[in-house]
Design a protein around this motif. Structure first.
Motif, short mmCIF file in Angstrom:
data_model
loop_
_atom_site.label_atom_id
_atom_site.label_comp_id
_atom_site.label_asym_id
_atom_site.label_seq_id
_atom_site.Cartn_x
_atom_site.Cartn_y
_atom_site.Cartn_z
N VAL A 78 14.23 26.15 44.25
CA VAL A 78 13.17 25.33 43.65
C VAL A 78 12.56 24.41 44.70
CG1 VAL A 78 12.74 23.43 42.04
CG2 VAL A 78 13.99 25.45 41.28
N ALA A 79 13.41 23.77 45.51
CA ALA A 79 12.91 22.88 46.56
C ALA A 79 12.06 23.65 47.56
CB ALA A 79 14.08 22.19 47.27
N ASP A 80 12.52 24.83 47.97
CA ASP A 80 11.74 25.64 48.91
C ASP A 80 10.39 26.00 48.34
OD1 ASP A 80 13.77 25.55 50.78
OD2 ASP A 80 14.60 27.50 50.24
N ARG A 81 10.39 26.45 47.09
CA ARG A 81 9.13 26.87 46.45
C ARG A 81 8.18 25.70 46.31
NH1 ARG A 81 10.88 30.45 42.11
NH2 ARG A 81 11.24 31.78 43.88
N LEU A 82 8.70 24.54 45.93
CA LEU A 82 7.84 23.36 45.79
C LEU A 82 7.27 22.91 47.12
CD1 LEU A 82 9.71 21.25 43.08
CD2 LEU A 82 7.56 22.49 42.83
N TYR A 83 8.07 23.01 48.19
CA TYR A 83 7.54 22.66 49.52
C TYR A 83 6.41 23.61 49.90
CZ TYR A 83 10.26 18.78 51.29
OH TYR A 83 10.76 17.51 51.51
N ILE A 84 6.58 24.89 49.63
CA ILE A 84 5.53 25.86 49.96
C ILE A 84 4.26 25.55 49.17
CG2 ILE A 84 4.85 28.28 49.73
CD1 ILE A 84 7.80 28.99 50.43
N LEU A 85 4.40 25.40 47.84
CA LEU A 85 3.22 25.16 47.01
C LEU A 85 2.57 23.82 47.33
CD1 LEU A 85 4.44 26.59 43.58
CD2 LEU A 85 2.85 27.62 45.21
N ALA A 86 3.38 22.79 47.53
CA ALA A 86 2.82 21.47 47.85
C ALA A 86 2.07 21.52 49.17
CB ALA A 86 3.94 20.43 47.91
N THR A 87 2.64 22.24 50.15
CA THR A 87 1.99 22.33 51.46
C THR A 87 0.67 23.06 51.37
OG1 THR A 87 4.17 22.36 52.54
CG2 THR A 87 2.29 23.04 53.86
N VAL A 88 0.66 24.22 50.69
CA VAL A 88 -0.60 24.97 50.63
C VAL A 88 -1.67 24.22 49.85
CG1 VAL A 88 0.39 27.26 51.03
CG2 VAL A 88 0.16 26.43 48.69
N PHE A 89 -1.28 23.47 48.81
CA PHE A 89 -2.27 22.69 48.07
C PHE A 89 -2.82 21.55 48.92
CE2 PHE A 89 -0.72 24.69 44.11
CZ PHE A 89 -1.96 25.07 43.59
N ALA A 90 -1.93 20.89 49.69
CA ALA A 90 -2.39 19.82 50.58
C ALA A 90 -3.31 20.39 51.65
CB ALA A 90 -1.19 19.11 51.21
N THR A 137 10.23 33.29 52.22
CA THR A 137 10.28 31.83 52.19
C THR A 137 10.37 31.25 53.60
OG1 THR A 137 11.30 31.82 50.00
CG2 THR A 137 11.59 29.84 51.33
N LEU A 138 11.25 31.84 54.42
CA LEU A 138 11.40 31.37 55.79
C LEU A 138 10.09 31.50 56.58
CD1 LEU A 138 13.12 30.39 58.19
CD2 LEU A 138 13.71 32.80 58.61
N LEU A 139 9.45 32.66 56.47
CA LEU A 139 8.20 32.88 57.20
C LEU A 139 7.12 31.89 56.76
CD1 LEU A 139 8.02 36.79 57.31
CD2 LEU A 139 8.50 35.24 59.20
N LEU A 140 7.03 31.64 55.46
CA LEU A 140 6.01 30.70 54.98
C LEU A 140 6.32 29.27 55.42
CD1 LEU A 140 5.39 32.18 51.42
CD2 LEU A 140 3.75 32.11 53.32
N LEU A 141 7.59 28.89 55.36
CA LEU A 141 7.96 27.53 55.77
C LEU A 141 7.74 27.30 57.26
CD1 LEU A 141 11.15 26.90 53.60
CD2 LEU A 141 8.93 25.76 53.38
N VAL A 142 7.81 28.37 58.06
CA VAL A 142 7.51 28.25 59.49
C VAL A 142 6.00 28.31 59.73
CG1 VAL A 142 7.76 29.40 61.73
CG2 VAL A 142 9.74 29.15 60.23
N SER A 143 5.32 29.20 59.00
CA SER A 143 3.90 29.44 59.27
C SER A 143 2.99 28.29 58.86
CB SER A 143 3.44 30.71 58.54
OG SER A 143 3.39 30.52 57.13
N LEU A 144 3.28 27.64 57.75
CA LEU A 144 2.35 26.62 57.24
C LEU A 144 2.20 25.43 58.19
CD1 LEU A 144 3.23 26.86 53.44
CD2 LEU A 144 1.17 27.68 54.59
#
Length: 197
Positions: A78-90, A137-144
Motif C-alpha cells: 500500500v505504501a509503495d502504491r501510494l508513493y507511486i500515485l502521489a508522485t505521478v499526480f504531483a 514497483t521498483l522500476l517506477l520508484l526509481v524512474s519517477l
C-alpha cells in the motif's frame, strides 16, 4: 503464482518496528508531495531514497526480529502504491508527466480494485504480491525521481530524463503485466466453486 489464503505470522501486534517504519513512510507522503509541488526536487528525491531504503529495512527486520504480521504484509505494498500515485499526480500538477501516463498507471489500480469483491468471497483480502509486480514497483520508484530531475522544469539532467522514461515505460509494462496476472488468478479463483460442484 499460487494463491495462499492463510499465512503464518510471527505476531499479531500492530506496533512492531517494521510496522512503525511503514506508518512513518505513509505519514511522510504529504510532505514528499509538498516538496515536489514547491520545487524542492533534490529534497524530495532524497526523501524518496531514504524511504526506499526503509522499505527494504522493514522487510529485513520483520524476518530478523520475527515480527512478520498480516498488517505489515498489507502496509508495504500500500505504501509503495501510494508513493507511486502521489508522485505521478504531483508530477502531473507540475506538468512534468502527461495526463495519459498517469491514466495508464491509475487504470491498473482501478482494475485491481474491481477484483476485491471476488477475493473477499473467497476469504482473501488481496492476492500475494508476484515478482513481476515487485519489479514494476521498483522500476517506477526509481524512474519517477529521474523523470523529475531530468525535466526542463526541474534540473534538466538529460541522462536522468532518458533513463527515467526508459525505466518508467518498463515499469508501466511490468505493472500492467502483474495486474493481468492478478486478473487471471482471480478468474481462476472465481471458477473454482463451479468446477468443484
Amino acid at each position: 503464482m499460487q494463491l495462499v489464503p492463510t499465512q503464518e505470522w510471527d505476531t499479531d501486534r500492530v506496533f512492531t518496528i517494521p510496522n512503525i517504519l511503514s506508518f512513518i513512510r505513509l505519514l511522510a507522503i504529504p510532505v514528499f508531495c509538498w516538496l515536489i509541488l514547491v520545487g524542492q526536487d533534490l529534497a524530495a528525491v532524497g526523501m524518496l531514497a531514504v524511504f526506499g531504503a526503509t522499505d527494504w529495512v522493514d522487510g529485513y527486520l520483520a524476518r530478523r526480529l520475527k515480527q512478520r504480521t498480516a498488517l505489515g504484509a498489507k502496509l508495504d505494498p500500500v505504501a509503495d502504491r501510494l508513493y507511486i500515485l502521489a508522485t505521478v499526480f504531483a508530477l502531473l500538477v507540475r506538468e512534468i508527466v502527461p495526463w495519459w501516463f498517469v491514466a495508464i498507471l491509475l487504470a491498473r489500480d482501478v482494475m485491481l480494485a474491481l477484483l476485491v469483491p471476488v477475493l473477499r468471497r473467497h476469504g482473501l483480502v488481496a492476492l500475494p504480491v508476484n515478482m513481476v509486480g515487485k519489479l514494476g514497483t521498483l522500476l517506477l520508484l526509481v524512474s519517477l525521481p529521474l523523470i523529475l530531475l531530468g525535466s526542463p522544469l526541474s534540473l534538466d539532467w538529460q541522462v536522468a530524463h532518458w533513463a527515467g522514461w526508459i525505466l518508467g515505460w518498463g515499469g508501466a509494462v511490468a505493472y500492467w503485466t502483474a495486474g493481468l496476472l492478478y486478473v487471471r488468478e482471480t478468474v481462476l479463483l472465481a471458477r473454482e466453486p463451479r468446477e468443484s460442484s
